[in-house]
Structures are given as C-alpha cells and as structure tokens.
Scaffold this active site. Structure first.
Site, PDB file in Angstrom:
ATOM      1  NE  ARG A 293     -21.423  26.504 -52.643  1.00 51.17           N
ATOM      2  CZ  ARG A 293     -20.894  25.345 -53.085  1.00 51.17           C
ATOM      3  NH1 ARG A 293     -20.183  24.570 -52.285  1.00 51.17           N
ATOM      4  NH2 ARG A 293     -21.057  24.996 -54.336  1.00 51.17           N
ATOM      5  NE  ARG A 294     -24.148  23.643 -43.245  1.00 54.02           N
ATOM      6  CZ  ARG A 294     -24.774  22.754 -42.501  1.00 54.02           C
ATOM      7  NH1 ARG A 294     -24.344  22.469 -41.289  1.00 54.02           N
ATOM      8  NH2 ARG A 294     -25.844  22.146 -42.952  1.00 54.02           N
ATOM      9  N   GLY A 295     -18.290  27.213 -45.081  1.00 49.10           N
ATOM     10  CA  GLY A 295     -16.908  27.563 -44.765  1.00 49.10           C
ATOM     11  C   GLY A 295     -15.994  26.380 -44.461  1.00 49.10           C
ATOM     12  CB  VAL A 296     -16.404  22.648 -44.552  1.00 51.98           C
ATOM     13  CG1 VAL A 296     -15.495  21.443 -44.328  1.00 51.98           C
ATOM     14  CG2 VAL A 296     -17.565  22.633 -43.564  1.00 51.98           C
ATOM     15  CG  LEU A 297     -12.636  24.327 -49.966  1.00 50.82           C
ATOM     16  CD1 LEU A 297     -11.778  23.077 -49.887  1.00 50.82           C
ATOM     17  CD2 LEU A 297     -13.099  24.559 -51.387  1.00 50.82           C
TER      18      LEU A 297
ATOM     19  CE1 TYR B 214      -9.668  23.842 -54.615  1.00 51.77           C
ATOM     20  CE2 TYR B 214     -10.481  23.472 -56.830  1.00 51.77           C
ATOM     21  CZ  TYR B 214     -10.281  23.030 -55.546  1.00 51.77           C
ATOM     22  OH  TYR B 214     -10.692  21.776 -55.183  1.00 51.77           O
TER      23      TYR B 214
ATOM     24  CB  VAL C 172     -10.458  19.443 -52.758  1.00 50.85           C
ATOM     25  CG1 VAL C 172     -11.302  20.551 -52.173  1.00 50.85           C
ATOM     26  CG2 VAL C 172      -8.974  19.755 -52.647  1.00 50.85           C
ATOM     27  N   GLY C 173     -12.920  17.706 -51.017  1.00 51.52           N
ATOM     28  CA  GLY C 173     -14.362  17.470 -51.033  1.00 51.52           C
ATOM     29  C   GLY C 173     -14.994  17.802 -49.692  1.00 51.52           C
ATOM     30  CB  VAL C 174     -17.222  20.048 -48.344  1.00 51.89           C
ATOM     31  CG1 VAL C 174     -18.209  20.339 -47.225  1.00 51.89           C
ATOM     32  CG2 VAL C 174     -15.889  20.739 -48.079  1.00 51.89           C
TER      33      VAL C 174
ATOM     34  CG  PHE D 159      -2.256  15.406 -59.425  1.00 49.71           C
ATOM     35  CD1 PHE D 159      -1.426  16.041 -60.353  1.00 49.71           C
ATOM     36  CD2 PHE D 159      -2.797  16.173 -58.404  1.00 49.71           C
ATOM     37  CE1 PHE D 159      -1.157  17.401 -60.260  1.00 49.71           C
ATOM     38  CE2 PHE D 159      -2.522  17.532 -58.306  1.00 49.71           C
ATOM     39  CZ  PHE D 159      -1.713  18.146 -59.237  1.00 49.71           C
TER      40      PHE D 159
END
Ligand SMILES: CC(C)(COP(=O)(O)OP(=O)(O)OC[C@H]1O[C@@H](n2cnc3c(N)ncnc32)[C@H](O)[C@@H]1OP(=O)(O)O)[C@@H](O)C(=O)NCCC(=O)NCCS
Length: 389
Positions: free
Chosen positions: A90-94, A120, A82-84, A389
C-alpha cells in the site's frame, strides 16, 4: 523511492521467486523446487521493484498466444508472480510495477489469474472469463452408446514427453485458450510427480491421437473415491465424449470433479442430467487490452449496425479514443461515441463473457446503442482457457 528493474541472471530470478512466495505466505524455493521453477524465468520478462538494493516487489510474464473470438491467435503475455513484500504494501509498489510492465510488453494483450477480485481493475484488467466446477455422480452416470475410438493409459515418462507435443498438435481453437510455454510443462510435470497417483490417458480416433486427460483419484472414506480432473483437452467431440465415457466407467470412483466452461455441454452426455451438479463458478481469465486498436481489429463481429465506442485508459493513454465497430471490423475514428467504456470493462466484454447491456444495467457504463454493441460482440462459445498459471 521505488526503482523498477528488468532482471536477467539466475541469482536474481531466485530472489524474485523468494519475494513472490513470501508475499503469498509460502516459504522460499528449496533447491529441488528451484530446479522446477527456474525454467519458467524468461529473460526480458521478469521485473522487480527495489528500495535501494533490496528487492521488494515482483511481476513477470510468459510469452504465449491467445485465441480471440473468430479464431485468430494473437501474441499474449501470461502475467504471473505478482507480489509485494508485506512490509512495503500500500505504498504504490505494485502500481509502479504494473505501469512499467504494461508500457514495456511486446504483446497486444495480457491475461492473469487474480488472487483477489479488487486488485487489477485499476490497472485495466477486466474479468473476461469464468469457469464452472462440476461434480458428476459417477455411480449414477450413464452415457449411452460405446466409445468411437480408443483410450490408452501412459506411464509418467511417456506422458511427460508426449503431452507438450500433443497439446500443440491439438491446436488452439477455443476463445480464451492459450498456448503453453516450456516452463509451464516443467511445473505440470512437478505437480504430477508430487501427486504420485496422477494418471494420464490419451484418446486416439481415426486420425491418431486427438485428446488427453490427466486425473488423480483420492480415497475419501471406506472405499469412497473422488476423481479430480487436472487437465483435459480434445480436438473433436468424439474424443471429448470418449474420455468422459472412460472416466465415468472407472471402477471404485464415486464422484468426478472437473472445471469446465460456463456453457460446456457435459450435462447432455448423460441419460439423467441430474448426475451433473455445478458446485462453483469462479473467475478464470482477467484480461488487459494493451493495444486496443490492434485487439479490436483481431477479433470478428456479429451482424448489427455499427457502433462508435469511446475507450478510456488512464494507464495507457494511447488507447484513449473512439473506435467504430461494425461487422467488417474496427477502426479508430474522430466521431462522437455512442457509448463510453473504461478499458478494464472492454476487456470484460472482449471474449464474450459479459455484455454491454449487463454492464449498463449495473451502472458500470453509460451510453446508447447497447443492443447493437451486444450483437456485434456476441460469441457462440463462452471463453474458457483451461491452462492455469
Ligand atoms: C496485491 C499486492 C501485490 C498489492 O501491492 P501494493 O504494492 O500494496 O499495491 P499498491 O500500493 O500499488 O496499491 C494500489 C491500489 O490498489 C489497492 N489495492 C492493492 N491491493 C489490494 C487488495 N489486495 N485489495 C484491495 N485493494 C488493493 C490499494 O489500496 C491502492 O489503492 P489506492 O490507489 O486507491 O490507494 C500486495 O498486496 C500483495 O503482494 N499481496 C499478496 C500476494 C498477492 O495476492 N499477489 C497477487 C497474486 S495474483
């Protein structure tokens, strides 16, 4: 405008690995890294966020299985990478990635390891299992008695071939334990070859091989050595005890470090319980109930009066509703809830790491019949996965 796509070819997978690694402040995979990482990309399970044609965020999952209280084994998604990209955070991508991943997962439950504790919960993941890092003073450690079986050392090639089969043969029994996928073993092999003094030993009892342990010994100073146990699995108490006898009787080792479950009985192996010291407790399993009715039916319950639990799930509203939980199982009902809980905290109590009463004391949930709910969800073993993992 963020666009979420399912990736399918190797060039995209490699770009995915690069975006993820950059988010973690690591460099892109070299050609050698890529040989190791590539098998862990499974088609249909790799998602990326795009701004036009630029990849800006990643997530993926591996198909696996999870043991739940009572021993049932359910299909499980091991969520990872998981990465942006730092210039898009902080623009809602995740949020867009998580929404798409959760609504398309074929599995009723997902787990992950979290880099930070605040990420999470909002996506419905709860802290569901923790490990304890213990340090054993090997010079003072005495385990009375002798081994009941035999421990043998493997060379690297034999270990690489044998361990995946042996892990599968040992079976899944511990709540929180998961099956391992081929890409996981490729990474483990790589970690071992990087640590060139990594050693694997296998235990055999009357019915053949029934446990294994992988470790590495590092010299700290003036012949003072520290052993780190990287992987330790066993099918019965004799294998577990014999492997501890093996490591505590090794020459030149002063300290042994291992991650164990919160209630692991390691302390009781030794004549002097003070040789075992807990150095740390850290979160291991973050769990997301993707299909709440199915997962509530999958586990068993303790003896108590039935309780009606109201579940709230902002991201997957199909889970919203009331569930009557009794020693006979769980079913969806149209009844007034005794207590109400958000889905992330239901994930936190699901494997038994925490209790409804503890969450109520912390003002995280409210309602009545907490003691009955605790007794229904009580477990006789604390959850522990043991597979990173
Ligand atoms: C963690 C990460 C994936 C978040 O991505 P993002 O696109 O910035 O997340 P979003 O914009 O969708 O954020 C959703 C919400 O979570 C919050 N949030 C996200 N990451 C957070 C963090 N690390 N700490 C605290 N809050 C965080 C946001 O503030 C936002 O809150 P809001 O809805 O109240 O405004 C990104 O910061 C990242 O790649 N970090 C480095 C790599 C990493 O740690 N990956 C996770 C590996 S397990």
């Amino acid at each position: 405008m963020t666009d979420i796509r399912v990736l399918s070819d190797e060039a995209q997978f490699r770009a995915h690995a690069t975006v993820f690694r950059r988010a973690m402040h690591w460099g892109p995979p070299s050609d050698d890294d890529w040989k190791v990482v590539q098998p862990s990309y499974e088609p249909d399970r790799v998602l990326a966020a795009f701004d036009r044609e630029e990849m800006i965020g990643t997530t993926q999952s591996y198909a696996s299985s999870l043991v739940v209280p009572g021993g049932a084994v359910v299909p499980h998604a091991a969520v990872s990478r998981v990465g942006v990209r730092a210039d898009y955070t902080r623009r809602g991508v995740l949020t867009a990635l998580m929404r798409e991943q959760l609504s398309s997962l074929p599995d009723p439950v997902a787990t992950l390891r979290a880099s930070e504790g605040r990420i999470y919960g909002r996506f419905g993941y709860g802290l569901a299992g923790r490990w304890r890092t213990v340090e054993v003073d090997a010079k003072r450690a005495v385990i009375p008695g002798e081994m009941t079986g035999r421990v043998r050392m493997l060379d690297q090639d034999t270990a690489d071939k044998l361990l995946p089969e042996l892990h599968e043969a040992l079976g899944l029994s511990r709540p929180g334990q998961i099956s391992r996928w081929p890409g996981w073993w490729a990474r483990a092999r790589d970690r071992k070859s990087v640590a060139e003094n990594s050693v694997t030993v296998v235990h055999s009892g009357p019915d053949g091989d029934d446990g294994f342990l992988t470790y590495k010994v590092t010299e700290e100073k003036d012949f003072k050595h520290r052993m780190s146990i990287a992987d330790f699995e066993w099918a019965n108490d004799d294998a577990w005890r014999d492997l501890w006898i093996y490591v505590t009787r090794l020459d030149l080792v002063d300290q042994i470090e291992d991650d164990v479950s919160l209630d692991d009985p390691v302390t009781w192996l030794f004549e002097d319980p003070r040789v075992v010291r807990t150095k740390d407790v850290f979160d291991e399993i973050w769990l997301r109930l993707v299909d709440v009715p199915r997962m509530l039916q999958a586990r068993t319950y303790g003896a108590a009066e039935p309780v009606v639990i109201g579940v709230r799930d902002r991201l997957l509203p199909a889970n919203d509703g009331c569930y009557r939980v009794s020693p006979d199982g769980a079913e969806r009902v149209e009844e007034q809830a005794d207590l109400t809980i958000p889905v992330d905290l239901l994930g936190a109590v699901y494997l038994g790491d925490t209790t409804f009463s503890q969450l109520a004391a912390a003002k995280r949930i409210s309602g009545t019949r907490l003691r009955d709910a605790d007794a229904l969800f009580a477990v006789d073993r604390k959850p522990y996965c043991g597979t990173f993992f």
